[in-house]
Structures are given as structure tokens and as C-alpha cells.
Design a protein around this motif. Structure first.
Motif, short mmCIF file in Angstrom:
data_model
loop_
_atom_site.label_atom_id
_atom_site.label_comp_id
_atom_site.label_asym_id
_atom_site.label_seq_id
_atom_site.Cartn_x
_atom_site.Cartn_y
_atom_site.Cartn_z
N UNK A 238 0.85 -1.19 0.00
CA UNK A 238 0.00 0.00 0.00
C UNK A 238 0.89 1.24 0.00
N UNK A 239 0.40 2.30 -0.66
CA UNK A 239 1.17 3.54 -0.78
C UNK A 239 0.47 4.69 -0.08
N UNK A 240 1.26 5.56 0.55
CA UNK A 240 0.75 6.80 1.14
C UNK A 240 1.69 7.94 0.74
N UNK A 241 1.18 9.16 0.74
CA UNK A 241 2.01 10.32 0.39
C UNK A 241 3.09 10.55 1.44
N UNK A 242 4.25 10.98 0.98
CA UNK A 242 5.33 11.34 1.90
C UNK A 242 5.06 12.70 2.53
N UNK A 243 5.51 12.93 3.78
CA UNK A 243 5.41 14.27 4.36
C UNK A 243 6.15 15.28 3.49
N UNK A 244 5.64 16.51 3.44
CA UNK A 244 6.25 17.53 2.59
C UNK A 244 7.70 17.81 2.97
N UNK A 245 8.03 17.71 4.26
CA UNK A 245 9.39 18.00 4.74
C UNK A 245 10.17 16.71 5.00
N UNK A 246 10.03 15.75 4.07
CA UNK A 246 10.71 14.47 4.20
C UNK A 246 12.15 14.59 3.72
N UNK A 247 13.09 14.06 4.51
CA UNK A 247 14.51 14.04 4.16
C UNK A 247 14.87 12.63 3.77
N UNK A 248 15.51 12.47 2.62
CA UNK A 248 15.78 11.15 2.09
C UNK A 248 17.24 10.73 2.22
N UNK A 249 18.16 11.72 2.42
CA UNK A 249 19.58 11.38 2.40
C UNK A 249 20.31 11.94 3.61
N UNK A 254 19.79 20.77 8.98
CA UNK A 254 18.55 20.98 9.71
C UNK A 254 18.17 22.44 9.75
N UNK A 255 16.87 22.75 9.75
CA UNK A 255 16.45 24.14 9.93
C UNK A 255 16.74 24.60 11.36
N UNK A 256 16.85 25.93 11.56
CA UNK A 256 17.07 26.43 12.92
C UNK A 256 15.77 26.55 13.70
N UNK A 257 14.65 26.40 13.00
CA UNK A 257 13.35 26.38 13.65
C UNK A 257 12.38 25.59 12.78
N UNK A 258 11.86 24.48 13.32
CA UNK A 258 10.94 23.66 12.54
C UNK A 258 11.25 22.19 12.71
N UNK A 259 10.88 21.38 11.72
CA UNK A 259 11.10 19.95 11.83
C UNK A 259 11.24 19.33 10.45
N UNK A 260 11.83 18.14 10.43
CA UNK A 260 11.92 17.34 9.21
C UNK A 260 11.56 15.90 9.59
N UNK A 261 11.09 15.15 8.60
CA UNK A 261 10.83 13.72 8.78
C UNK A 261 11.91 12.93 8.04
N UNK A 262 12.27 11.80 8.61
CA UNK A 262 13.27 10.94 7.98
C UNK A 262 12.97 9.49 8.30
#
Length: 370
Positions: A238-249, A254-262
Motif C-alpha cells: 500500500x502507498x501513502x504520500x510522503x510528508x512535505x518536509x521528508x529528508x531522504x539522504x 537541519x532548519x534552525x526552527x521547525x522539523x523534518x521527517x526521515x
């Protein structure tokens, strides 16, 4: 399981032409018939045939098969038991041990010749009695076509391992599950630069992989944790959309304020960079519902690490850091792959950005005035 004793008993009955009986059970030739898609109800009692190795009881059925026919048999009901299938006194297939499956048992096999097969319903011990229901069905063999994007494959494991193709046409987060009532599953993915393996990450003894995949062709390898186990299984994607702030490598700043998904890699790790132009109070959180996270920050004379400093099993680091460049390692405590959100808050980052924007606006206004 009482397979050895039953094999001997069946072979003996066949050899003497039906003169001997299995602990009072009917001769193999007189055993009731089991037909496809016609469930049969029965009951193991003290009058049922005896398995001579431990005094448990059994009931025999006959099932007529064509050569190479694929067959599935399922046992349900109050009886805690197992299934064994014989052809001319030789064991063909048996259900897996009863752990984690309740009272139900199932198996699947391919007939190794045309003729009448013996299906034995076995109680799990000398004090195991009760009603049951047994059903046989014809299984449709897998057509060999790749699974494109999403889908389901139902097939029979008849060798040590079997490979299937997943064709990904659109990048996304893919959940791949391998489920079986007949054996303890192991699932492996390989291809397009990705590799992962899982055992028992789904329900019970089922396997599951959840990971981002780019377009391309992947091999899904199905096998059993036990070397000789076989049976029916279902493989789904099954497939779902990746988060917009997804990091693949690895190596992403990193941002100084915010978050990323990995997605942690196959060894349960992911590496980031954090740059501080001036000293600042820094808070880092590694949040996940899938793995127990660990944070490690290294740079200059600084070396920090944390496990479970946040909520639950989430890691958190809060520290005043000098200006410089830092490596931020995010990992799982048990070296497992899984989705993690890395949250960053650097004190003064928002106000500094606002100040820079205000200065730029003032400069632009001054140029217009001049």
C-alpha cells in the motif's frame, strides 16, 4: 506433533490391506471423504483413534487429488489440534506449531501425484478433546505478474524462499506486509539502492516493512523462519504520500526552527548537519511511534547523547552550544528502521530572521527614497 507415529500407523494400515486399525479408528480405506468447499464437522473423543507416541487422538479423512494440484486445508473449532497430510504412508505436509494462532490450524501443499491422500486431524495432547470443522479448498496459483504500485499477491511457499517483483511508479511511503497462518514469515526488500528485512513486525508472526520508495523495480523475497515450513501466504503493498518536509539522504542541514521527517536506514540511523552562526540555546527532539529513538550531537569540543529524555521513548537534547557546525545523529535503540520526526528550536532564530527581514525592508525603502 505426532507425525512420526501417524506415518508409521498409516504405512502399517496400507501394508496389510486394511486389517490393522489406528487405535480403534477406521481403516484408511474406510475413512470418510473430504471434498473441496464442503466443510466437515467432527469431534475428537476418547473413542477416536490413538496416536501411540503420546496417547493423543486423531481422525482420518480421504481427499482425492489430481497431480500438481494446489490444496489448502483449514481446521477451526474448539479442538486444539493440528493437520497432517499423507500419500501412501509418506508425510506430504503438516501445519505449523500452535503458538500464537489459538485453536486454528492450516496448511497448503502441492499434490505430488494423483490419487487418494490421507488427512489426519490430530489433538495436541492426550487430554485434548472437542468439536472441530475442517475445510479443503483448491488454491489458484500465482500468475507471475509483477505487483504494480499497490496490490496483493496470494501464493504458496513451496521452496526455501521465493521472489516477487514490486514495480513502483510513483514515489511515496510504502507499507508492505507478508501474512501467513501456516508459517512464521520473513520479508526482505532489495532494489533501486534500497534494502530492508523484517521478521515479526506485523501482527503475531507476520512481517511488515514501511519505508519510502522511489520509482523503480524492487524484489520482495518471501521465506519462512523455519527451514522446512511451507504453506499459503498473502503479500500486500500500500502507498501513502510522503510528508512535505521528508529528508531522504544523510548530510541534510537541519532548519534552525521547525522539523523534518526521515526514515532511519536498514541499520536504524540517519545523519544531519546543524550550523550555528552564533552561540545559542538549542533543543532537539527525535519523535517516533515506531522506534525507540537516540540522539547524538558532535562538533568541536561538544559531544552529547540522549535516549528517552523526551516523552516516552523519544530522545531530547537541550544545551547551550557555541557557534559552529555540528553533526546530529538520529538512531533507534535496537538498530531498526522506522519513521522519525526531528524537531529543532534554536533560541533567537525567529527573532534574528525577523530582524534581518526588517533590515532588508528598511534598506529597500531607503533606496526608493534616494
Amino acid at each position: 506433533m505426532r507425525i512420526t507415529a501417524i506415518t508409521l500407523a498409516v504405512a502399517t494400515v496400507l501394508a496389510v490391506g486394511g486389517c490393522n486399525r489406528m487405535g480403534g479408528s477406521p481403516d484408511v480405506g474406510k475413512a470418510p471423504s473430504l471434498e473441496f468447499d464442503k466443510p466437515v464437522s467432527g469431534e475428537i473423543t476418547s473413542r477416536s483413534g490413538v496416536n501411540f507416541n503420546d496417547g493423543s487422538h486423531h481422525q482420518l479423512y480421504q481427499l482425492k487429488l489430481d497431480d500438481k494440484q494446489l490444496v489448502g486445508i483449514k481446521l477451526t473449532g474448539a479442538l486444539r489440534g493440528s493437520i497432517a497430510v499423507f500419500n501412501n504412508g509418506v508425510l506430504v505436509s503438516s501445519s505449523s506449531p500452535a503458538y500464537e494462532r489459538g485453536n486454528d490450524a492450516s496448511l497448503a501443499f502441492r499434490a505430488n501425484g494423483a490419487g487418494s491422500y490421507q488427512v489426519a486431524i490430530n489433538a495436541d495432547g492426550p487430554s485434548a478433546f472437542g468439536p472441530y470443522r475442517v475445510r479443503a479448498e483448491k488454491l489458484v496459483p500465482y500468475d507471475g505478474k509483477p505487483m504494480v504500485g499497490e496490490g496483493e499477491i496470494g501464493d504458496l511457499l513451496v521452496s526455501k524462499s521465493q521472489d516477487y517483483t514490486l514495480q513502483v511508479e510513483k514515489a511515496g511511503m510504502y507499507e508492505i506486509r507478508l501474512e501467513s497462518e501456516a508459517f512464521d514469515t520473513v520479508l526482505k526488500l532489495d532494489g533501486n539502492g534500497a534494502q530492508a528485512e523484517n521478521d515479526d513486525d506485523g501482527d503475531g508472526t507476520n512481517s511488515q516493512l514501511r519505508m519510502p520508495l522511489e520509482p523503480g523495480k524492487y524484489t520482495l523475497r518471501v521465506r519462512s523462519l523455519g527451514e522446512d515450513a511451507t504453506g499459503a501466504f498473502t503479500l500486500t503493498a500500500k502507498r501513502a504520500e510522503l510528508p512535505a518536509n521528508m529528508v531522504m539522504r544523510d548530510g541534510t542541514t537541519l532548519p534552525t526552527s521547525g522539523s523534518v521527517f526521515a526514515m532511519l536506514d536498514g541499520e536504524g540511523r540517519r545523519r544531519f548537519l546543524l550550523s550555528l552562526p552564533r552561540p545559542a540555546n538549542v533543543r532537539l527532539d527525535a519523535v517516533s511511534s515506531e522506534v525507540d529513538t537516540v540522539l547524538r550531537v558532535v562538533g568541536g569540543d561538544v559531544e552529547l547523547a540522549d535516549d528517552d529524555g523526551g516523552n516516552g521513548t523519544n530522545a531530547r537534547l537541550e544545551e547551550s552550544l557555541p557557534a559552529g557546525h555540528y553533526t546530529v545523529d538520529v538512531s533507534s535503540l535496537s538498530d531498526e528502521a522506522g519513521m522519525v520526526e526531528v524537531r529543532v528550536q534554536v533560541d533567537g532564530a525567529a527573532s534574528a530572521a525577523a530582524s534581518a527581514a526588517a533590515t532588508a525592508a528598511a534598506d529597500a525603502a531607503a533606496e526608493v527614497t534616494n
